[in-house]
Write a protein that holds these residues in place. Structure first.
Motif, PDB file in Angstrom:
ATOM      1  N   ILE A  22       1.127  -1.172  -0.074  1.00 55.99           N
ATOM      2  CA  ILE A  22      -0.096  -0.059   0.056  1.00 55.99           C
ATOM      3  C   ILE A  22       0.746   1.350   0.039  1.00 55.99           C
ATOM      4  CG2 ILE A  22      -1.938  -1.201   1.174  1.00 55.99           C
ATOM      5  CD1 ILE A  22      -1.096   0.064   3.610  1.00 55.99           C
ATOM      6  N   ILE A  54      -3.707  -4.975  -1.799  1.00 52.92           N
ATOM      7  CA  ILE A  54      -2.826  -4.065  -2.365  1.00 52.92           C
ATOM      8  C   ILE A  54      -3.743  -2.926  -2.759  1.00 52.92           C
ATOM      9  CG2 ILE A  54      -1.273  -3.766  -4.486  1.00 52.92           C
ATOM     10  CD1 ILE A  54      -1.123  -6.691  -4.807  1.00 52.92           C
ATOM     11  N   ASP A  55      -3.521  -1.696  -2.398  1.00 54.55           N
ATOM     12  CA  ASP A  55      -4.028  -0.405  -2.926  1.00 54.55           C
ATOM     13  C   ASP A  55      -3.505   0.020  -4.000  1.00 54.55           C
ATOM     14  OD1 ASP A  55      -1.835   1.104  -2.444  1.00 54.55           O
ATOM     15  OD2 ASP A  55      -2.716   2.146  -0.732  1.00 54.55           O
ATOM     16  N   SER A  56      -4.453   1.155  -4.998  1.00 49.38           N
ATOM     17  CA  SER A  56      -3.961   1.655  -5.915  1.00 49.38           C
ATOM     18  C   SER A  56      -2.389   2.145  -6.275  1.00 49.38           C
ATOM     19  CB  SER A  56      -5.052   2.868  -6.363  1.00 49.38           C
ATOM     20  OG  SER A  56      -4.675   4.048  -5.570  1.00 49.38           O
ATOM     21  N   SER A  57      -1.868   2.578  -4.972  1.00 44.23           N
ATOM     22  CA  SER A  57      -0.579   3.019  -4.806  1.00 44.23           C
ATOM     23  C   SER A  57       0.434   1.763  -5.094  1.00 44.23           C
ATOM     24  CB  SER A  57      -0.196   3.560  -3.597  1.00 44.23           C
ATOM     25  OG  SER A  57      -0.751   4.984  -3.506  1.00 44.23           O
ATOM     26  N   LEU A  59      -0.638  -0.926  -6.776  1.00 47.33           N
ATOM     27  CA  LEU A  59      -0.450  -1.253  -8.174  1.00 47.33           C
ATOM     28  C   LEU A  59       0.190  -0.292  -9.016  1.00 47.33           C
ATOM     29  CD1 LEU A  59      -4.490  -1.942  -8.313  1.00 47.33           C
ATOM     30  CD2 LEU A  59      -2.752  -3.651  -8.602  1.00 47.33           C
ATOM     31  N   GLY A  60       0.246   0.980  -8.669  1.00 47.64           N
ATOM     32  CA  GLY A  60       1.082   1.913  -9.495  1.00 47.64           C
ATOM     33  C   GLY A  60       2.440   1.657  -9.114  1.00 47.64           C
ATOM     34  N   VAL A  63       3.510  -0.961 -11.575  1.00 53.87           N
ATOM     35  CA  VAL A  63       3.450  -0.530 -12.850  1.00 53.87           C
ATOM     36  C   VAL A  63       4.955   0.521 -13.053  1.00 53.87           C
ATOM     37  CG1 VAL A  63       2.448   1.353 -14.730  1.00 53.87           C
ATOM     38  CG2 VAL A  63       0.868  -0.032 -13.320  1.00 53.87           C
TER      39      VAL A  63
ATOM     40  N   GLU B  70      -7.784   2.946   0.472  1.00 53.85           N
ATOM     41  CA  GLU B  70      -7.879   3.574  -0.539  1.00 53.85           C
ATOM     42  C   GLU B  70      -8.259   5.205  -0.098  1.00 53.85           C
ATOM     43  OE1 GLU B  70      -6.779   1.936  -3.346  1.00 53.85           O
ATOM     44  OE2 GLU B  70      -5.964   3.929  -3.488  1.00 53.85           O
ATOM     45  N   PRO B 127       1.286   5.410 -13.266  1.00 54.97           N
ATOM     46  CA  PRO B 127       1.305   4.729 -11.970  1.00 54.97           C
ATOM     47  C   PRO B 127       0.452   5.403 -10.947  1.00 54.97           C
ATOM     48  CG  PRO B 127       3.061   6.684 -12.320  1.00 54.97           C
ATOM     49  CD  PRO B 127       2.252   6.448 -13.633  1.00 54.97           C
TER      50      PRO B 127
END
Lengths: 113, 158
Positions: A22, A54-57, A59-60, A63, B70, B127
């Motif tokens: 996260i 997992i949060d979007s950060s 996932l980012g 990436v 989130e 990202p």
């Protein structure tokens, strides 16, 4: 949360994410991969079989890591995503961006050459 | 049942009986420091109470975890800009029919309508920009206050 990193005899650098990935710890993972890249590692597997969420950060961060590994001529594969974690990749269409295997062993076997 | 609370969080728990008497609703109020290191603690704390409510299926528990993490990240980083003098306020209603969680920061707010969906092929390797989209996918209803500094997420019982 902790990361454990091991290098197998086939030259695969395996990072296991234990706990969550996260906003509070994504930089640690990015730093671990960066350090390994600088040490010459090029084949990475990030394993999530011991990961809660997992949060979007997070996932980012994956990436960004994938991009960085590719820029260095390397390859990154993900493994061990349970049904819940996999749904996050599907919802965000990131399952189309990453090579995802059921297990770390299968991911390691997927590298070319 | 008493659940341990991390020292850095201020917690207020209240239980009330619904008029329809089909179960008890637990209300929790939390004041959270603007520190991303607290996010896991808050999520764990809420989930322990959700487990006490004992009706969320595995996938719903997962969705609540991610959505709350989130929303807290957005509130702490984008809303309060990690300013230690500001707090994030969490209000959770854990009832027999739904879980409703409200996360409010002390920032100026934003317009959620201006946030674009991150699914275009050319956006896939960006990202960031997936947070709000992910929340909308994981819970049944998402609302903001007029100022845009408070999000209310509802997940209904299945």
């Amino acid at each position: 949360m902790a990361f454990t990193a091991t290098r197998d005899t086939g030259g695969i650098y395996l990072i296991r994410v234990e706990g969550q990935l996260i906003v509070g710890n994504r930089q640690e993972l990015k730093a671990a991969v960066q350090e390994a890249l600088e040490s010459g590692e090029r084949r990475f597997v990030i394993d999530f079989s011991r990961t809660g969420y997992i949060d979007s950060s997070g996932l980012g961060a994956l990436v960004s890591i994938s991009k960085k590994v590719r820029e260095q001529g390397g390859d990154l594969r993900l493994s061990g995503l349970n049904e819940d974690l996999r749904s996050l990749f599907e919802l965000t269409k990131l399952d189309t961006l990453f090579a995802i295997s059921d297990t770390a062993e299968k991911a390691a076997g997927g590298f070319a050459g | 049942m008493t659940l341990p609370v991390p020292a850095s969080l201020r917690l207020c728990v209240r239980r009330r009986r619904l008029p329809a008497a089909n179960g008890a609703t637990t209300e929790l109020g939390l004041r959270v420091p603007s520190d991303v290191a607290c996010i896991e603690q808050v999520v764990d704390l809420l989930m322990r109470h959700c487990t006490c409510a004992n009706w969320l299926c595995r996938r719903s528990r997962f969705n609540v975890r991610v959505a709350v993490a989130e929303a807290l990240a957005n509130a702490i980083v984008a809303g309060n800009q990690e300013n230690p003098s500001k707090s994030v306020f969490v209000r959770a209603e854990l009832g027999p029919e739904h879980v409703r969680i409200e996360v409010t920061d002390e920032g100026t707010g934003f317009n959620p309508e201006t946030v674009r969906e991150p699914l275009d092929p050319e956006d896939l390797d960006r990202p960031n920009g997936r947070g709000l989209f992910l929340i909308r996918q994981l819970v049944d209803d998402v609302r903001f206050n007029d100022q845009g500094n408070s999000i209310c997420m509802t997940l209904r019982r299945r």
